[in-house]
Design a protein around this motif. Structure first.
Motif, short mmCIF file in Angstrom:
data_model
loop_
_atom_site.label_atom_id
_atom_site.label_comp_id
_atom_site.label_asym_id
_atom_site.label_seq_id
_atom_site.Cartn_x
_atom_site.Cartn_y
_atom_site.Cartn_z
N HIS A 43 1.20 -1.31 -0.09
CA HIS A 43 0.11 -0.05 0.39
C HIS A 43 0.65 1.58 0.06
O HIS A 43 0.14 2.10 -0.34
N ARG A 72 -0.41 -12.42 -14.31
CA ARG A 72 -0.32 -12.53 -12.73
C ARG A 72 -0.78 -11.58 -11.84
O ARG A 72 -1.06 -11.31 -11.06
N ARG A 83 -8.81 -6.42 -6.22
CA ARG A 83 -7.63 -5.45 -6.19
C ARG A 83 -7.40 -5.47 -8.26
O ARG A 83 -7.52 -5.96 -8.60
N TYR A 119 -7.34 -2.57 6.12
CA TYR A 119 -6.84 -3.19 7.36
C TYR A 119 -6.22 -2.01 8.33
O TYR A 119 -5.64 -3.11 10.01
N ALA A 152 2.31 -11.05 -1.13
CA ALA A 152 2.58 -11.21 -2.50
C ALA A 152 2.32 -9.79 -4.11
O ALA A 152 2.97 -10.31 -4.72
N ARG A 153 2.14 -8.89 -2.61
CA ARG A 153 1.86 -7.42 -4.32
C ARG A 153 3.62 -7.80 -4.71
O ARG A 153 4.03 -7.47 -5.30
C1 LIG Z 1 -2.34 -6.47 -4.72
C2 LIG Z 1 -1.84 -7.91 -5.33
O1 LIG Z 1 -2.47 -9.34 -3.85
C3 LIG Z 1 -2.28 -8.66 -2.53
C4 LIG Z 1 -1.69 -9.94 -1.98
C5 LIG Z 1 -2.32 -10.01 -0.49
C6 LIG Z 1 -1.12 -10.84 0.48
O2 LIG Z 1 -1.96 -11.18 1.34
O3 LIG Z 1 -0.33 -10.81 -0.14
C7 LIG Z 1 -3.24 -9.84 -0.25
C8 LIG Z 1 -4.22 -8.66 -1.18
O4 LIG Z 1 -4.15 -7.27 -0.63
P1 LIG Z 1 -5.08 -5.77 -0.88
O5 LIG Z 1 -5.96 -6.38 0.29
O6 LIG Z 1 -4.44 -5.03 -0.81
O7 LIG Z 1 -5.82 -5.78 -2.11
C9 LIG Z 1 -3.91 -9.54 -2.17
O8 LIG Z 1 -4.63 -8.09 -3.09
C10 LIG Z 1 -0.99 -8.03 -5.50
O9 LIG Z 1 -0.56 -9.46 -6.13
O10 LIG Z 1 -0.67 -7.38 -6.93
#
Ligand SMILES: C=C(O[C@@H]1CC(C(=O)O)=C[C@@H](OP(=O)(O)O)[C@H]1O)C(=O)O
Ligand SMILES: Cc1cc2nc3c(=O)[nH]c(=O)nc-3n(C[C@H](O)[C@H](O)[C@H](O)COP(=O)(O)O)c2cc1C
Length: 381
Positions: A43, A72, A83, A119, A152-153
């Protein structure tokens, strides 16, 4: 030299080396010669990386990089996190007139669709089986939004570097596919899999009928606010002999490290793996043909930590995603037991999006070994 000067010099070097050997937040670099360092939180403003050690003169196909990123990216289908990120890569350096210059390749990928509100309830509360608790205990100060650095972003950066490594590896073909989702299996050994089927379905498995079942199952699980795990098999073809650096950096050991560094990975099975334990040596030995190839390939293309020219194959196990949209008991930073429920947009199953990540990490490991192998013989100089 005065004793005070000597002492100052000693402290200077001690501090310098302590910093170099024990930098804070170590572990953000993969590779020895062909190296990837990544940075960024899910974020934050952006994520990105530096690829160092890529030889000069490699023509970079930017469309191929983009295509890997599309495989991906979040939001790509209804069975992954919703997302929405374009994941367009902005290269900052190291590529000039379409070719690498041998200097560090810097790149960034913007974060544009973060919803940090999802979050706020876990600022001081730990999601069971995510990285919140351990990051807090280790660092004491963490970006909890979206899991921060543990998200995992970050793997988007691995896919950028993996796409370039694949281009460096030219004829070496790396293909991964989903082999199972929960109890649903693709009932074919890797030698019988039709690779052309993989990208035809959103699950990325290699059979249309199995894909329908898996997709339906993931949707069902998602409706219950739950998640499910799965496995990915990876096959590497046209591997030259000689890749791998015994004794500690054996080819399969580095592949194992590469895979186990991916988020949510819980297992790595190489070649005949656990099934091999049920065989006799007389069955398991790969008998040579006169040209050095082998009649069977239980070794998985690696013997003594060095590639023998046969196909490399391995399977990677992914756990069910930790953040579930159901109530669970957990603890907060004060050590109190509290009930919590995950919020926001999460992957109900990671394997469809993890396929290009597995391929990328394999490409990074192989590119590094390919570079290192050129250093292993005097004839190469
Ligand atoms: C953003 C990605 O995946 C994220 C991986 C992820 C986690 O906890 O690993 C949690 C989520 O994040 P958010 O709540 O911000 O949407 C996923 O969307 C990505 O792969 O680019
Ligand atoms: C492609 C991919 C997508 C993921 N998406 C999510 C997600 O949406 N929500 C989540 O809680 N974990 C997700 N994860 C897993 C977490 O990043 C991971 O479980 C967390 O960092 C803790 O690390 P560990 O499971 O490896 O111990 C994903 C993993 C991968 C590989």
């Amino acid at each position: 030299m005065l004793i005070t000067q000597q002492r100052d010099r000693f402290y200077y070097w001690r501090e310098t080396f302590t910093f170099v050997e024990n930098p804070t937040m170590a572990g953000n670099t993969f590779g020895t010669v062909f190296k990837l360092t990544t940075f960024g939180e899910s974020h934050g403003v952006a994520i990105g990386g530096i690829i160092d050690g890529c030889p000069a003169g490699l023509e970079v196909d930017l469309d191929a990089v983009e295509a890997e990123m599309q495989r991906r990216k979040p939001g790509q289908s209804s069975i992954v996190t919703q997302r929405k990120e374009e994941d367009t890569v902005k290269f900052l350096s190291g590529i000039f007139e379409g070719k690498t210059t041998g200097t560090p390749i810097g790149f960034v990928i913007g974060n544009t669709d973060q919803k940090s509100r999802d979050y706020s309830h876990i600022k001081d509360t730990y999601r069971p089986s995510h990285a919140d608790f351990t990051f807090d205990k280790k660092f004491g100060h963490r970006d909890y939004r979206g899991g921060g650095r543990s998200s995992a972003r970050e793997t988007a950066c691995r896919v950028v570097a993996g796409a370039i490594a694949k281009q460096l590896l030219k004829d070496i073909k790396i293909t991964a596919y989903v082999a199972s989702v929960g109890e649903l299996k693709l009932d074919k050994p890797h030698t019988e899999v039709d690779f052309s089927e993989i990208e035809k379905n959103p699950v990325r498995t290699a059979d249309a009928a199995t894909a329908v079942k898996m997709e339906h199952y993931i949707k069902q699980i998602k409706k219950q606010g739950d998640t499910v795990g799965g496995t990915i098999t990876c096959v590497i073809q046209n591997v030259p002999q000689g890749l791998g650096e015994p004794v500690f950096d054996k080819l399969h050991a580095q592949l194992g490290k590469a895979m186990l560094s991916i988020n949510a990975v819980k297992g790595f099975e190489f070649g005949s793996g656990f099934a091999g334990t049920k065989m006799l040596g007389s069955e398991h030995n790969d008998i040579f043909n006169k040209d050095g190839s082998t009649k069977t390939n239980y070794s998985g293309g690696v013997q003594g930590g060095i590639s023998n020219g046969e196909d490399i194959y391995f399977t990677v196990a992914f756990k069910p995603v930790a953040t579930i949209i159901q109530k669970q008991w957990t603890i907060n930073a004060k050590g109190e037991e509290v009930e919590m429920m995950g919020k926001g947009r999460h992957d109900p199953c990671v394997v469809p999006r993890a396929v290009p990540i597995v391929e990328s990490m394999a490409a990074l490991a192989l590119a590094d070994f390919w570079m290192l192998n050129n250093l292993s013989k005097l004839d190469n100089f």
